[in-house]
Design an enzyme around this catalytic site. Sequence first.
Site, PDB file in Angstrom:
ATOM      1  N   GLU A 306      18.646 -28.631  65.845  1.00 45.72           N
ATOM      2  CA  GLU A 306      18.847 -27.225  65.522  1.00 45.72           C
ATOM      3  C   GLU A 306      18.649 -26.327  66.740  1.00 45.72           C
ATOM      4  O   GLU A 306      19.212 -25.237  66.813  1.00 45.72           O
ATOM      5  CB  GLU A 306      17.875 -26.825  64.405  1.00 45.72           C
ATOM      6  N   HIS A 336      16.944 -55.270  62.695  1.00 42.97           N
ATOM      7  CA  HIS A 336      17.724 -56.061  61.744  1.00 42.97           C
ATOM      8  C   HIS A 336      18.782 -55.227  61.036  1.00 42.97           C
ATOM      9  O   HIS A 336      19.406 -55.703  60.088  1.00 42.97           O
ATOM     10  CB  HIS A 336      16.778 -56.714  60.725  1.00 42.97           C
ATOM     11  N   LYS A 449      23.530 -20.534  54.253  1.00 42.47           N
ATOM     12  CA  LYS A 449      22.561 -19.781  53.447  1.00 42.47           C
ATOM     13  C   LYS A 449      23.260 -18.678  52.664  1.00 42.47           C
ATOM     14  O   LYS A 449      23.006 -18.472  51.471  1.00 42.47           O
ATOM     15  CB  LYS A 449      21.491 -19.174  54.351  1.00 42.47           C
TER      16      LYS A 449
END
Length: 470
Positions: A306, A336, A449
């Site tokens: 950010e 793995h 937002k």
Amino acid sequence: MPTTAPATSLTLDTARCLSTAVQNHGLDPDVLAQDGPAARATVELTQRLEESRGTGWERWRMLAEGAMREDHVKAVKAIAAEYQGKLDNVVVLGIGGSALGNIALQSALNPLTHNLSTDRTHPRLFVLDNADPIPFHQTLAFITSEDPKFDRTLFVVISKSGETAETAAQFLVVRDMLQKARGDGHADRLIAVTDPEKGTMRRLCDAAGYETLPVPEGVGGRFSALSPVGLISCALCGIAIDELLDGAAAMEQACRHEALHANPAAMLATVLVELGQRQGKTVHVMMPYANQLYLMADWWRQLWAESLGKIVPSGGADGTHAGFTPVKALGATDQHSQVQLYREGPNDKAIIFLEVEKLATDVAIPAGLGEEALAYLEGSSLATLLSAEKKATEFALTESRRPNLTIKFPQVTAHTVGQFMMLWQVATAYAGLMLGVDAYDQPAVELGKKATFALMGKPGFEELAARLRS
């Protein structure tokens, strides 16, 4: 080429990011030479950061020392003392920077089984950091099954403004539950970490009489873990906040050196930015070889993504794009699942190992089974195996010309975790200057937002709501 801060400190080893280790995929050692271009740039950048240190959006650099630290620690400890021995549960309501530091610190510095322990010297911690109703409901259902009147539960809502949709929605639900369970006396079961002077949450707290702690002015969410935002859950749950801040203060001082090789944050930022810009290593993988540190990578991902993922103004219509993609992995688990990609997939990654020199506990591997195929393990220990796994992965990546660096913890303590968080915060400030971006804004987040507000029917967003529904 190790770079070391004070005694009992983290150590940064970047040798396997150089062309001497990974050939044409690494940096020319001359770039990092004592009198090289990066060293000269570090002098200028450090002077710029020194001028802005403690001002504007860089007030976070003062969190670990002086008057700001004293004020915060005094207030946090007063609340912790007030509730000492009176709580079974602490529930944090927050998202992003209001939650990730709390989660990372709890995971690093309290046992994995902290919430399972029947010894309630320190309360359980639950961090509800999403609007997903299932974990929210399940957590509250568990708590109310034991504590229906919330006599031994404290809610901590963390929001500077009080208007972040996810946290605001959680707050409304919890406030309603508390009022129904406790009536007018519900205010002693909720505290807020919010703006000390203004905003919706401040007004609500003042009206209801909720106890508050400050989100300090000039401290953005992703830089706030060492403020009351992160300190309150630590203090309530038994983590040594003075030790945490001492470590952060020691690292912050080390990161004021103008000499590149004496400044861990400048070196870390220089290596990663140079690898990204010169060698195309734009994916940065943090791979702790310690489960305690795994969720620190979540906190780091927000900080690195950010802060640095921005459009750089360049005179063109769209500008140019900066930033790196942060990825987390866990050693040895992800040997793995991910290392195949890292060794033979696109060579666009820099691997950041986190290693612990001395784990708090070890487990011996017993001998005597008599199975030849497993005899090499007998008489050793799990810590020895984990260390060997890290060295083996480091070797394999280097052999495949994949640049990698190591941040080594002497031990995982509040002191070294404080150092780690401050190291990356200062490194982010350096990287922002190197990339030519503002490390403290997040303009690309704002449209999402606003779109959420529009879809939820918030007044003032009718035009955007119409666009979204068209």
